[in-house]
Design a protein around this motif. Structure first.
Motif, PDB file in Angstrom:
ATOM      1  N   GLY A  69       0.815  -1.202   0.000  1.00 44.55           N
ATOM      2  CA  GLY A  69       0.000   0.000   0.000  1.00 44.55           C
ATOM      3  C   GLY A  69       0.850   1.254   0.000  1.00 44.55           C
ATOM      4  N   PRO A  70       0.227   2.418   0.063  1.00 43.68           N
ATOM      5  CA  PRO A  70       0.975   3.677   0.012  1.00 43.68           C
ATOM      6  C   PRO A  70       1.961   3.788   1.179  1.00 43.68           C
ATOM      7  N   LEU A  71       3.143   4.268   0.877  1.00 42.42           N
ATOM      8  CA  LEU A  71       4.178   4.445   1.881  1.00 42.42           C
ATOM      9  C   LEU A  71       4.089   5.853   2.440  1.00 42.42           C
ATOM     10  N   LEU A 105       0.460  12.776   6.544  1.00 41.76           N
ATOM     11  CA  LEU A 105       1.001  13.009   5.204  1.00 41.76           C
ATOM     12  C   LEU A 105       0.185  12.305   4.123  1.00 41.76           C
ATOM     13  N   LEU A 106      -0.667  11.394   4.526  1.00 41.69           N
ATOM     14  CA  LEU A 106      -1.566  10.743   3.576  1.00 41.69           C
ATOM     15  C   LEU A 106      -2.803  11.589   3.320  1.00 41.69           C
ATOM     16  N   GLY A 107      -2.982  12.646   4.131  1.00 42.31           N
ATOM     17  CA  GLY A 107      -4.149  13.505   3.970  1.00 42.31           C
ATOM     18  C   GLY A 107      -5.415  12.924   4.569  1.00 42.31           C
ATOM     19  N   LYS A 108      -5.274  11.884   5.382  1.00 43.55           N
ATOM     20  CA  LYS A 108      -6.446  11.232   5.960  1.00 43.55           C
ATOM     21  C   LYS A 108      -6.603  11.545   7.443  1.00 43.55           C
ATOM     22  N   LEU A 168      10.706  15.122   3.433  1.00 40.43           N
ATOM     23  CA  LEU A 168      11.281  13.777   3.402  1.00 40.43           C
ATOM     24  C   LEU A 168      10.362  12.819   2.656  1.00 40.43           C
ATOM     25  N   GLN A 169       9.069  12.922   2.908  1.00 42.75           N
ATOM     26  CA  GLN A 169       8.086  12.087   2.208  1.00 42.75           C
ATOM     27  C   GLN A 169       8.192  12.300   0.698  1.00 42.75           C
TER      28      GLN A 169
END
Length: 137
Positions: free
Chosen positions: A86-88, A94-97, A115-116
């Motif tokens: 899945g998304p790292l 930082l995933l916006g969730k 860094l992301q």
């Protein structure tokens, strides 16, 4: 904490093995598992995920098995990571969730975001061919 999880490492080993095979030669799941040094059952699950993502194709028949769906230069580390784990992300925010109430005044988020971004660029720019070339050097 592992950024690249064990199953992703195994999937990469399997893909590097496939990338080193002659074009149009299919390899059985059992051979992939043996050569990449992990269980046959896990190999079946990983190859199924990679096939569903269009990274490998399966060929039926006596000489059936798996082969890369595209050239190693067209398969990115990011595609493999997302397919298997899945998304790292370094942090949920930082995933916006995240519904973090400190998000607008957070002093940590911007630096972690940099860094992301660097990690995402690295994952997008690193291809399976890079691993194959490193293995032969």
């Amino acid at each position: 904490m592992d950024i690249i999880r064990r199953n992703t490492d195994y999937a990469l080993r399997a893909l590097v093995f496939l990338a080193r095979q002659p074009l149009d030669e299919s390899v059985s799941t059992r051979t992939i598992a043996t050569e990449a040094d992990f269980s046959y059952q896990l190999a079946c699950k990983l190859m199924q995920r990679l096939q569903k993502a269009g990274i490998v194709v399966s060929c039926m028949g006596a000489k059936g098995g798996f082969q890369l769906a595209r050239s190693p230069q067209e398969i990115t580390l990011g595609q493999v990571v997302e397919t298997i784990q899945g998304p790292l992300s370094l942090s949920k925010c930082l995933l916006g969730k995240s519904d973090c109430c400190n998000q607008s005044r957070c002093t940590i988020r911007n630096k972690l975001g940099e860094l992301q971004s660097d990690i995402v660029v690295f994952l997008q720019e690193t291809t399976l061919a890079d691993f194959v070339e490193n293995q032969t050097a």
